[in-house]
Design an enzyme around this catalytic site. Structure first.
Site, mmCIF file in Angstrom:
data_model
loop_
_atom_site.group_PDB
_atom_site.id
_atom_site.type_symbol
_atom_site.label_atom_id
_atom_site.label_comp_id
_atom_site.label_asym_id
_atom_site.label_seq_id
_atom_site.Cartn_x
_atom_site.Cartn_y
_atom_site.Cartn_z
ATOM 1 N N LYS A 150 -8.198 79.876 -8.272
ATOM 2 C CA LYS A 150 -8.646 80.708 -7.151
ATOM 3 C C LYS A 150 -9.327 82.000 -7.606
ATOM 4 O O LYS A 150 -10.192 82.525 -6.918
ATOM 5 C CB LYS A 150 -7.454 81.050 -6.246
ATOM 6 C CG LYS A 150 -6.784 79.832 -5.597
ATOM 7 C CD LYS A 150 -7.577 79.286 -4.443
ATOM 8 C CE LYS A 150 -6.858 78.105 -3.778
ATOM 9 N NZ LYS A 150 -7.697 77.448 -2.752
ATOM 10 N N SER A 172 -5.214 72.679 -11.513
ATOM 11 C CA SER A 172 -5.747 73.845 -10.796
ATOM 12 C C SER A 172 -4.823 75.047 -10.807
ATOM 13 O O SER A 172 -5.258 76.172 -10.565
ATOM 14 C CB SER A 172 -6.080 73.451 -9.358
ATOM 15 O OG SER A 172 -4.918 72.960 -8.707
ATOM 16 N N GLU A 191 -7.078 84.563 3.963
ATOM 17 C CA GLU A 191 -6.011 83.676 4.400
ATOM 18 C C GLU A 191 -5.380 83.090 3.146
ATOM 19 O O GLU A 191 -6.015 83.086 2.084
ATOM 20 C CB GLU A 191 -6.575 82.549 5.276
ATOM 21 C CG GLU A 191 -7.153 81.342 4.521
ATOM 22 C CD GLU A 191 -8.391 81.659 3.686
ATOM 23 O OE1 GLU A 191 -9.067 82.644 3.998
ATOM 24 O OE2 GLU A 191 -8.671 80.910 2.718
HETATM 25 C C1 LIG Z 1 -3.075 75.614 -7.533
HETATM 26 C C2 LIG Z 1 -3.835 75.220 -6.321
HETATM 27 N N1 LIG Z 1 -4.598 74.115 -6.358
HETATM 28 C C3 LIG Z 1 -5.298 73.717 -5.282
HETATM 29 C C4 LIG Z 1 -5.247 74.398 -4.092
HETATM 30 C C5 LIG Z 1 -6.006 73.859 -2.928
HETATM 31 O O1 LIG Z 1 -7.225 74.490 -2.679
HETATM 32 P P1 LIG Z 1 -8.592 73.804 -2.999
HETATM 33 O O2 LIG Z 1 -8.588 72.446 -2.405
HETATM 34 O O3 LIG Z 1 -9.603 74.699 -2.345
HETATM 35 O O4 LIG Z 1 -8.778 73.750 -4.460
HETATM 36 C C6 LIG Z 1 -4.461 75.560 -4.005
HETATM 37 C C7 LIG Z 1 -4.400 76.317 -2.740
HETATM 38 O O5 LIG Z 1 -3.585 77.119 -2.487
HETATM 39 C C8 LIG Z 1 -3.758 75.968 -5.149
HETATM 40 O O6 LIG Z 1 -2.968 77.060 -5.111
#
Ligand SMILES: Cc1ncc(COP(=O)(O)O)c(C=O)c1O
Lengths: 259, 386
Positions: free
Chosen positions: B91, B370, B113
């Site tokens: 993020k 992620s 948000e």
């Molecule tokens: C570690 C992590 N991965 C994925 C996401 C999902 O978001 P996005 O689909 O935009 O990657 C989040 C959202 O809070 C997150 O904290």
């Protein structure tokens, strides 16, 4: 621009010419007793009624209308049930619908326009459908004779307002403040300022809505505008006191803006 | 010509996207579109962003090959380590970009948000770094299950408001952030946390996350001599997935975005309009938006970013979904085999890899890790028992 107006705009122009300020209360459709509230508002001097079709995610609405929407949905209200019930309303003034775009999109533009027509609705307000995205809906609405009310906001640069006004049918909704629906202690300075900018560029009736909270504020807005839309103040009375309280409030506002 | 080019002038990816916002916000979206285009083509802005990504966020993030788990599954498994970024997830890439841009536009306040709290923490971090005010909206359900992140945001000097309307999760936090922005648009920038919302957000946020895919492509070639056979990422709004996909979309690589079973917007493939965009959206027979249901707060969202709907509609990417039970297993599996505790969000990607491994024997699989799982430990303690 068309020179033959729809029913609501025709009536609004005639009333304006006769020196009457226009009053449009908003009521959330589907709440218990909502049809009686529409009748009470009409009898108390409303010039049209805006019927809200509740949506799960009302981003332009503050707490009062959010709560009313959620209650109506929990009581089982649907666009179809509300339009069905609207068909029985014979109040002698034009009825408009306010809903969010997914309601229209999901039904399909032509189908939704036909549903409105079948329910005796003459106009439609979609607050999350700005000018640039309004084309396909407006084609269907125009073809069905449904008047699409456009919103103008205080943030618009001068260059934008004539384009919004040119697409407005019925009336032009002059958003009174930066923010969502809900009652405020005073009329925002943006309310009269935007109404004045709009009056200078269009002869479509200009009504101020969002943040017009009581009779005195309605009167203040009407010093510049052709009328007002009143939402949260009406819905709060509906939630607290039912149709009678709505009727009494509309009568009070009517009286105040008629001097 | 890349398949992930700029959207049309109306902000469309195919028939998805657009700008379905209240009239009050239209000028702000137009202003943002212009400001972003200007900044993105300005070498000084790009150098500033690059510098801060390297010296503050910790980029480039590395690739880690998972020998133990890869052998067990019969694949060559490689992780893109976005979990090692400052604040613990991908993020931060987007937030640093938007905060720099907001400053350049003269905004003094960020509105955000958050679902899992990772985007909220990243926003609070950027606001602290750049001397801005920050307010984060978070569903009341998520405030309860992501307590740790709520406290982190407060430590960083941000205000956190619990949202009690609707499903009290991410969808409702977005509604409330948009309401705030409608009222404060002249001084505030809405720092949206995924590739969703009105144009230019889906495009802009993708550009800020491209760095994941661009790095990963070069690193894959260095490590494996080629691009991977399969790239896998979890999908809430879809920002980490679009970021890594952008590096491989023009290759022959198979692209897989994994949704939670209770939030499988792409599987249902029904277009709708909410939060400013036309995209696949879970809704009932009248168009009321349905509540998603997921163990992971970050994926608990009934829609998906419009470019994912587009990639799905043309068949370039696929979007399977996995159950909470599979996710809980995958979460523990990575911890035990590789010594890495993943965020529950990206445990979805691993859950799909585990399920699909028998059909991918011998293939190279790159997964976007992620985020890290620290934030989920308390919740998993409840689920698994202490
Ligand atoms: C570690 C992590 N991965 C994925 C996401 C999902 O978001 P996005 O689909 O935009 O990657 C989040 C959202 O809070 C997150 O904290």
């Amino acid at each position: 621009m068309s020179d033959t107006f729809g029913r609501m705009e025709t009536e609004f122009r005639a009333k304006r010419a006769a020196g009457r300020k226009l009053l449009v209360p908003y009521l959330t459709g589907g709440l218990a007793g909502w049809q009686d509230a529409v009748r009470a508002a009409a009898a108390a001097g409303a010039d049209a009624i805006e019927i809200g079709i509740p949506f799960s995610d009302p981003v332009m609405d503050g707490p009062v209308i959010q709560q009313a929407s959620q209650m109506a949905l929990e009581q089982g209200a649907t666009p179809v049930s509300i339009l069905q019930e609207a068909r029985d309303l014979d109040v002698g003034i034009p009825l408009a619908v306010m809903t969010y775009y997914n309601t229209v999109h999901h039904a399909g533009h032509e189908r939704f326009a036909a549903q409105l027509l079948g329910a005796g609705i003459v106009a439609c307000i979609v607050p999350d459908l700005p000018l640039e995205e309004s084309g396909p809906w407006c084609v269907a609405a125009d073809a069905a004779g449904i008047e699409t009310v456009m919103l103008a906001a205080p943030t618009a640069p001068d260059e934008r307002l004539p384009r919004v006004a040119a697409r407005a049918r019925g009336f032009l909704y002059s958003v009174g403040l930066l923010g969502v629906t809900g009652e405020r202690a005073a009329l925002a300075s943006t309310a009269s300022a935007l109404a004045r900018r709009l009056k200078a560029i269009t002869d479509v009736p200009v009504l101020v809505g969002v943040g017009v909270s009581n009779a005195a504020q309605a009167r203040e807005a009407c010093e510049v505008a052709d009328g007002v839309v009143m939402g949260a103040s009406v819905v709060r009375r509906m939630l607290e006191g039912g149709p009678d309280a709505v009727g009494a409030f509309v009568a009070e506002v009517r009286e105040e803006i008629s001097h | 010509m890349t398949l992930m080019a700029e959207p049309s002038a109306e902000g469309r990816f195919g028939e998805f996207g657009g700008r379905f916002v209240p009239e009050t916000l239209v000028p702000a979206c137009q202003e943002l579109e212009t400001a972003f285009a200007d900044a993105w083509s300005d070498p000084v802005f790009r150098a500033d962003l690059d510098h801060i990504l390297r010296t503050y966020a910790g980029r480039p993030s590395m690739l880690t090959e998972c020998k133990n788990l890869g052998d067990q599954l019969g694949i060559r498994l490689v992780l893109k380590r976005e979990d090692l970024n400052h604040t613990g997830s991908h993020k931060i890439n987007n937030v640093l970009g938007q905060a720099l841009l907001a400053k350049r536009m003269g905004k003094k306040r960020l509105v955000a948000e958050t679902g899992a709290g990772q985007h909220g923490v990243a926003s609070a971090t950027a606001a602290a770094l750049m001397g801005m005010e920050c307010k984060v909206y978070m569903g009341a359900v998520d405030v309860a299950r992501q307590e740790l992140n709520v406290f982190r945001m407060k430590l960083l000097g941000s205000e956190v408001e619990a949202v009690h309307s609707g499903s009290r999760t991410l969808k409702d936090a977005v509604n409330e952030a948009m309401r705030d922005w409608v009222a404060t648009v002249e001084t505030s920038h809405y720092c949206l946390g995924s590739v969703m919302g009105p144009h230019p957000y889906p495009y802009m946020v993708r550009q800020f996350h491209r760095v994941i895919g661009d790095e990963a492509r070069a690193q894959s070639i260095e490590l494996m001599g080629d691009v991977p056979d399969v790239v896998v990422a979890c999908v809430g709004g879809g920002s980490n997935a679009i970021g890594i996909f952008s590096g491989f979309v023009d290759d022959r690589t198979r692209l897989v975005g994994v949704e939670p079973a209770g939030g499988a917007a792409v599987t249902r493939a029904q277009p709708g309009v909410v939060h400013g965009m036309r995209s696949y959206l879970m809704q009932d027979e009248y168009g009321q938006v349905q509540e998603a249901q997921s163990i992971s707060a970050g994926l608990d969202y009934p829609g998906v970013g419009p470019e994912h709907s587009y990639l799905a509609s043309i068949g370039r990417a696929e979007y399977p979904n996995v159950t909470d039970a599979e996710v809980i297993d995958a979460f523990q599996l990575l911890a035990r085999t590789e010594g890495i505790i993943p965020a529950l969000e990206c445990a979805h990607a691993l859950a799909w890899i585990v399920r699909a491994a028998p059909e991918m024997q011998g293939q190279t699989v790159l997964m976007n890790l992620s985020g890290r799982g620290d934030k989920d430990v308390a919740q998993m303690m409840e689920v698994l028992g202490k």
